[in-house]
Design a protein around this motif. Structure first.
Motif, PDB file in Angstrom:
ATOM      1  N   GLU A  12       0.773  -1.018  -0.043  1.00 22.94           N
ATOM      2  CA  GLU A  12       0.082  -0.085  -0.218  1.00 22.94           C
ATOM      3  C   GLU A  12       0.798   1.252  -0.052  1.00 22.94           C
ATOM      4  O   GLU A  12       0.141   2.456   0.066  1.00 22.94           O
ATOM      5  CB  GLU A  12      -0.890  -0.035   1.268  1.00 22.94           C
ATOM      6  N   SER A  13       1.984   0.935   0.105  1.00 24.74           N
ATOM      7  CA  SER A  13       3.232   2.329  -0.044  1.00 24.74           C
ATOM      8  C   SER A  13       3.901   2.359  -1.200  1.00 24.74           C
ATOM      9  O   SER A  13       4.681   3.233  -1.159  1.00 24.74           O
ATOM     10  CB  SER A  13       4.110   2.487   1.374  1.00 24.74           C
ATOM     11  N   ARG A  14       3.728   1.581  -2.119  1.00 19.97           N
ATOM     12  CA  ARG A  14       4.041   1.383  -3.611  1.00 19.97           C
ATOM     13  C   ARG A  14       3.378   2.042  -4.607  1.00 19.97           C
ATOM     14  O   ARG A  14       2.180   1.659  -4.912  1.00 19.97           O
ATOM     15  CB  ARG A  14       4.527   0.050  -3.840  1.00 19.97           C
ATOM     16  N   LEU A  15       3.694   3.077  -5.273  1.00 20.23           N
ATOM     17  CA  LEU A  15       3.054   3.491  -6.292  1.00 20.23           C
ATOM     18  C   LEU A  15       3.425   3.199  -7.728  1.00 20.23           C
ATOM     19  O   LEU A  15       4.702   3.052  -7.861  1.00 20.23           O
ATOM     20  CB  LEU A  15       3.042   5.190  -6.266  1.00 20.23           C
ATOM     21  N   TYR A  16       2.502   3.082  -8.747  1.00 20.43           N
ATOM     22  CA  TYR A  16       2.682   2.751  -9.894  1.00 20.43           C
ATOM     23  C   TYR A  16       2.660   4.362 -10.657  1.00 20.43           C
ATOM     24  O   TYR A  16       1.837   5.215 -10.378  1.00 20.43           O
ATOM     25  CB  TYR A  16       1.771   2.018 -10.645  1.00 20.43           C
ATOM     26  N   ILE A  17       3.750   4.736 -11.250  1.00 15.33           N
ATOM     27  CA  ILE A  17       3.556   6.166 -11.983  1.00 15.33           C
ATOM     28  C   ILE A  17       3.834   5.820 -13.584  1.00 15.33           C
ATOM     29  O   ILE A  17       4.683   5.367 -14.004  1.00 15.33           O
ATOM     30  CB  ILE A  17       4.746   7.067 -11.701  1.00 15.33           C
ATOM     31  N   GLY A  18       2.570   6.281 -14.130  1.00 11.38           N
ATOM     32  CA  GLY A  18       2.766   6.043 -15.776  1.00 11.38           C
ATOM     33  C   GLY A  18       2.729   7.214 -16.464  1.00 11.38           C
ATOM     34  O   GLY A  18       2.309   8.136 -16.006  1.00 11.38           O
TER      35      GLY A  18
END
Length: 155
Positions: A12-18
């Motif tokens: 829950e603290s890992r972001l996907y940035i696209g």
């Protein structure tokens, strides 16, 4: 905290940035996302083979120390323009859920917005979505050409 609790916190603290412009570097990405909390890791993805080998793939992952920091970064950065392109920022777990369930209850990304507007893009197969987009483009082109004809007739 047990092992599963740790994994949930980490996920829950890992972001996907696209939708990253190819000019954005790892350093620029870290600089853009560091005001929202402590970044503990960053995975900037590159093409590893083929004609684009060594070029950025256009997406990355950023891991924050807490899920609150990740949620704040997501809230502040999703849709923000970077090199003229709107960033797509969501929890990495939401990206997985969106792909595995069609569309998540939270209405993640464009598919969630489209299905909320009465469009069923979230449940369509990839080929059906491509066909729908092609039909939409064809309709827009026809609309544009008829508008030009009408404008020329007025002159």
């Amino acid at each position: 905290m047990d092992h599963n609790g740790f994994n949930d916190e980490k996920r829950e603290s890992r972001l996907y940035i696209g939708n990253l412009d190819l000019r954005i570097t790892e350093a620029a990405l870290i600089k853009m996302f560091s005001p929202f909390g402590k970044i503990v890791s960053e995975d900037f993805l590159w093409h590893t083979r083929g004609p684009k080998r060594g070029e950025p793939r256009g997406f990355a992952f950023v891991q924050y120390s807490t899920k609150e920091e990740a949620r704040l970064a997501k809230e502040k950065m999703h849709g923000r323009l970077a090199c003229g392109r709107p960033l797509v920022v969501r929890l990495a777990s939401e990206k997985f859920l969106a792909e595995s369930e069609g569309s998540s209850p939270a209405g993640v990304g464009e598919a969630g917005k489209a299905s909320g507007a009465g469009n069923s893009l979230g449940q369509m197969s990839r080929s059906a979505r491509i066909a729908a987009i092609k039909n939409k483009l064809k309709a827009l082109e026809e609309e544009g050409s008829s508008a030009k004809k009408q404008k020329n007739a007025e002159n």
